[in-house]
Design a protein around this motif. Structure first.
Motif, mmCIF file in Angstrom:
data_model
loop_
_atom_site.group_PDB
_atom_site.id
_atom_site.type_symbol
_atom_site.label_atom_id
_atom_site.label_comp_id
_atom_site.label_asym_id
_atom_site.label_seq_id
_atom_site.Cartn_x
_atom_site.Cartn_y
_atom_site.Cartn_z
ATOM 1 N N UNK A 126 -24.980 7.715 -11.554
ATOM 2 C CA UNK A 126 -25.004 6.357 -11.004
ATOM 3 C C UNK A 126 -26.145 6.146 -10.013
ATOM 4 N N UNK A 127 -26.416 7.140 -9.174
ATOM 5 C CA UNK A 127 -27.490 6.983 -8.181
ATOM 6 C C UNK A 127 -28.865 7.186 -8.804
ATOM 7 N N UNK A 128 -28.942 8.035 -9.824
ATOM 8 C CA UNK A 128 -30.232 8.274 -10.491
ATOM 9 C C UNK A 128 -30.586 7.151 -11.453
ATOM 10 N N UNK A 157 -29.501 -0.695 -6.088
ATOM 11 C CA UNK A 157 -28.061 -0.427 -6.143
ATOM 12 C C UNK A 157 -27.220 -1.687 -5.942
ATOM 13 N N UNK A 158 -27.853 -2.855 -6.053
ATOM 14 C CA UNK A 158 -27.174 -4.103 -5.692
ATOM 15 C C UNK A 158 -25.972 -4.415 -6.593
ATOM 16 N N UNK A 184 -23.937 8.201 3.245
ATOM 17 C CA UNK A 184 -25.197 8.079 2.500
ATOM 18 C C UNK A 184 -25.221 6.777 1.713
ATOM 19 N N UNK A 185 -24.089 6.404 1.114
ATOM 20 C CA UNK A 185 -24.037 5.159 0.335
ATOM 21 C C UNK A 185 -24.335 3.956 1.220
ATOM 22 N N UNK A 186 -23.810 3.955 2.433
ATOM 23 C CA UNK A 186 -24.048 2.843 3.354
ATOM 24 C C UNK A 186 -25.534 2.685 3.637
ATOM 25 N N UNK A 187 -26.235 3.812 3.802
ATOM 26 C CA UNK A 187 -27.690 3.770 4.039
ATOM 27 C C UNK A 187 -28.421 3.181 2.836
ATOM 28 N N UNK A 188 -27.839 3.352 1.640
ATOM 29 C CA UNK A 188 -28.454 2.827 0.416
ATOM 30 C C UNK A 188 -28.053 1.382 0.147
#
Length: 219
Positions: A126-128, A157-158, A184-188
């Motif tokens: 999902x992140x890649x 990641x919107x 980490x997700x919050x930073x993204x």
């Protein structure tokens, strides 16, 4: 419908509510398990989902499968084969594309559900490749940044939604590891939090009902 002969072995459950475009949920089991494990949830999940439960590519002895090897070393302790994990990450990404074409799935409504090692791989995919994934249900896992694509922080990641949960007395993957992911997700720019339950390395009934409700609201 019969299972198609794609690059990863899998089993399927067709939706009982037919829509023009089929939302899909891909299931990825944990280390040493197989495609039947999470598939036990299938009949209790939203009726409009096309469900695909995937078998990890590396067979174990005497039974079960793994997405990547885990080694025990006298000096390094327990560690993961990240090279193999990256290969599995890309095998999953490719398999999602294959399945979308083979089963006529809605490419804009793809959800991943992982447990333990399956969660680690779901995060990585999902992140890649966030363009491939709308929702992630991450059970009893953690984020391994070593198996993400090099430039993942610049991805969009919107449209990605993530549900995370973990047992507070998990002896396989410490909850402290799981707690790092939402930070980490919050930073993204991905808003989520870790849902904690007083269990070990497993899924409590209230955990299941919570993520089922979450998924119903996102598909």
């Amino acid at each position: 419908m019969k299972m198609k002969d794609l690059s990863l072995y899998h089993i399927i459950k067709e939706p009982t509510v037919q829509k023009e475009k089929k939302a899909a949920l891909f299931m990825f089991h944990g280390y040493g398990s197989d495609e039947n494990d999470l598939f036990s949830f299938a009949t209790e999940l939203p009726d409009e989902l096309f469900i695909i439960s995937v078998r990890a590519p590396y067979p174990m002895q005497p039974s079960g499968n793994a997405w990547y090897a885990i080694y025990m070393d006298p000096t390094k302790g327990k560690f993961s084969d990240d090279k193999q994990a990256i290969e599995s990450r890309d095998k999953i990404a490719n398999f999602i594309d294959e399945a979308i074409e083979a089963y006529n799935l809605d490419a804009d409504n793809i959800s991943l559900l992982g447990f333990s090692q399956g969660t680690i791989l779901s995060y990585a995919v999902a992140l890649s490749y966030p363009q491939k994934v709308k929702n992630v249900i991450a059970l009893s896992g953690y984020l391994n940044e070593e198996i993400l694509t090099d430039s993942y922080t610049s991805n969009d990641f919107s449209k990605l939604n993530i549900y995370c949960s973990h047992g507070t007395v998990d002896q396989v993957i410490p909850i402290d590891w799981a707690r790092k992911a939402p930070v980490i997700f919050t930073k993204l720019g991905i808003e989520t939090s870790l849902n904690e339950f007083p269990v070990g390395h497993g899924v409590a009934p209230q955990n299941f009902f919570q993520f089922k409700e979450w998924l119903s609201s996102k598909i």
